[in-house]
Design a protein around this motif. Structure first.
Motif, PDB file in Angstrom:
ATOM      1  N   PRO A 163       0.832  -1.213   0.000  1.00  9.07           N
ATOM      2  CA  PRO A 163       0.000   0.000   0.000  1.00  9.07           C
ATOM      3  C   PRO A 163       0.865   1.261   0.000  1.00  9.07           C
ATOM      4  CG  PRO A 163      -0.481  -1.394   1.907  1.00  9.07           C
ATOM      5  CD  PRO A 163       0.718  -1.976   1.238  1.00  9.07           C
ATOM      6  N   ILE A 164       0.284   2.361  -0.362  1.00 11.66           N
ATOM      7  CA  ILE A 164       0.896   3.699  -0.366  1.00 11.66           C
ATOM      8  C   ILE A 164       1.945   3.827  -1.473  1.00 11.66           C
ATOM      9  CG2 ILE A 164       2.066   5.512   0.952  1.00 11.66           C
ATOM     10  CD1 ILE A 164       0.929   4.206   3.503  1.00 11.66           C
ATOM     11  N   MET A 165       2.940   2.973  -1.469  1.00 12.03           N
ATOM     12  CA  MET A 165       3.951   2.999  -2.534  1.00 12.03           C
ATOM     13  C   MET A 165       4.469   1.570  -2.759  1.00 12.03           C
ATOM     14  SD  MET A 165       7.528   5.149  -2.858  1.00 12.03           S
ATOM     15  CE  MET A 165       6.802   6.744  -2.546  1.00 12.03           C
ATOM     16  N   THR A 166       4.476   1.168  -4.044  1.00 10.73           N
ATOM     17  CA  THR A 166       4.919  -0.192  -4.357  1.00 10.73           C
ATOM     18  C   THR A 166       6.446  -0.266  -4.316  1.00 10.73           C
ATOM     19  OG1 THR A 166       5.142   0.201  -6.728  1.00 10.73           O
ATOM     20  CG2 THR A 166       2.960  -0.480  -5.932  1.00 10.73           C
ATOM     21  N   GLY A 167       6.950  -1.489  -4.405  1.00  7.57           N
ATOM     22  CA  GLY A 167       8.391  -1.699  -4.412  1.00  7.57           C
ATOM     23  C   GLY A 167       9.069  -1.034  -5.604  1.00  7.57           C
ATOM     24  N   PRO A 168       8.598  -1.319  -6.831  1.00  7.03           N
ATOM     25  CA  PRO A 168       9.226  -0.682  -7.991  1.00  7.03           C
ATOM     26  C   PRO A 168       9.190   0.848  -7.929  1.00  7.03           C
ATOM     27  CG  PRO A 168       7.966  -2.571  -8.675  1.00  7.03           C
ATOM     28  CD  PRO A 168       7.688  -2.386  -7.232  1.00  7.03           C
ATOM     29  N   GLU A 169       8.091   1.406  -7.461  1.00  7.55           N
ATOM     30  CA  GLU A 169       7.998   2.875  -7.331  1.00  7.55           C
ATOM     31  C   GLU A 169       9.064   3.388  -6.375  1.00  7.55           C
ATOM     32  OE1 GLU A 169       3.958   3.352  -6.010  1.00  7.55           O
ATOM     33  OE2 GLU A 169       3.134   3.430  -8.041  1.00  7.55           O
ATOM     34  N   ALA A 170       9.244   2.682  -5.271  1.00  6.63           N
ATOM     35  CA  ALA A 170      10.237   3.096  -4.274  1.00  6.63           C
ATOM     36  C   ALA A 170      11.651   2.984  -4.841  1.00  6.63           C
ATOM     37  CB  ALA A 170      10.111   2.230  -3.019  1.00  6.63           C
ATOM     38  N   ILE A 171      11.885   1.935  -5.610  1.00  7.25           N
ATOM     39  CA  ILE A 171      13.229   1.720  -6.163  1.00  7.25           C
ATOM     40  C   ILE A 171      13.595   2.843  -7.137  1.00  7.25           C
ATOM     41  CG2 ILE A 171      14.603   0.202  -7.661  1.00  7.25           C
ATOM     42  CD1 ILE A 171      12.996  -2.160  -6.381  1.00  7.25           C
TER      43      ILE A 171
END
Lengths: 183, 125
Positions: free
Chosen positions: B60-68
């Motif tokens: 939720p809130i921010m996915t893994g790929p988005e964070a990377i």
């Protein structure tokens, strides 16, 4: 207490969980992570799993009642649950998660509802079986720790006997020693 | 003497954080936990440094790929980022975002260990 019998019972319960497909090899991987520093790791993981999965299933049930139907949201919940199931080796639950996701892909509300009911059944069965298993393992500690406890008890007993003997000899004193026949 | 790596473990589900952090601890990692991509990004924004990031995909809130993507954009190009997911199609999303490696769930220690060892060796050199 007959620990060996309890350990056999625990082994049988665990074997049943694997033979019936409730658990897979990943559960053994989790068991391998348990050590002296975290002696209840497996049980702790299982407790957290059922807390997490119960919450997800509840969220999903609420989402299924809402309109319009949001298959993407349903799929997202089930994806999370599938990940958790695979992490502890909850094999039959994982299969029902995959079935649900297939139904989401086909946009089948009836299929999703049916999969969810099966998932809830598997969840309840696994919970009950693991609770029984842990109850028995609680009563029958692993042989290693039990044997270790036996050694500690034996050493403590020997120490007590030695102390008692020394005290007795002190009380008897040199006079007692003089009456003893020469070797 | 064994090097202690700083690991950031990012996963929404508590049970997965428990299992993977136990593996990383066995590999002598010092572990920081985050529950979603945003928490992971915030760790970097606060100036924390990590040797390895193990990151789930769907959160939720921010996915893994988005964070990377955001972590790499901050200039954290040296940190090894390993994406993990039970989703069969996740590898492409992770590698496209800038991850170095991908491990399918369930995470196996024999798969993760060489990746950690690679970082240890790199740090020694």
């Amino acid at each position: 207490m007959d620990y060996s019998n309890l350990r056999r019972q625990a082994a049988s319960l665990k074997k049943g969980l694997f033979d019936q497909g409730h658990l897979d090899e990943q559960f053994r991987q989790v068991e391998d992570l348990q050590d002296e520093a975290s002696p209840n790791f497996v049980e702790e993981v299982v407790v957290v799993f059922f807390k997490d999965s119960g919450r997800l299933i509840s969220n999903l049930e609420q989402a299924l009642e809402k309109y319009p139907r949001d298959f993407n949201r349903w799929d997202a919940y089930m994806q999370q649950l599938k990940g958790s199931c695979s992490s502890i080796g909850a094999s039959r639950m994982k299969n029902e998660c995959m079935s649900f996701r297939d139904n989401c892909g086909q946009r089948s509300v009836e299929g999703c509802m049916g999969s969810l009911q099966k998932l809830k059944r598997e969840h309840a069965i696994l919970r009950q079986k693991l609770e029984s298993y842990f109850q028995v393992t609680l009563e029958a500690p692993p042989c290693q720790s039990w044997c270790h406890d036996r050694w500690i008890i034996s050493i403590n007993l020997l120490t007590d006997v030695c102390m008692f003997t020394m005290q007795l000899l002190r009380q008897v004193g040199p006079a007692g020693a003089a009456t003893r026949p020469a070797m | 003497m064994t090097s202690s790596l700083k690991a950031l473990l990012v996963d929404y589900m508590a049970v997965e954080r428990m299992v993977v952090s136990s593996m990383l601890r066995n590999f002598h990692c010092e572990i920081t936990l985050a529950k979603n991509g945003k928490e992971a990004v915030d760790m970097f924004l606060e100036g924390n440094e990590f040797d390895i990031v193990v990151c789930d995909k769907d959160m939720p809130i921010m996915t893994g790929p988005e964070a990377i993507v955001k972590i790499r954009a901050m200039g954290a190009t040296d940190v090894k980022i390993v994406g993990v997911s039970a989703d069969d199609n996740a590898m492409e999303a992770f590698m496209g975002a800038g991850a170095d490696d991908f491990v399918p769930k369930p995470v196996r220690p024999e798969i993760l260990q060489p990746m950690v060892q690679e970082v240890i060796n790199k740090k020694k050199n």
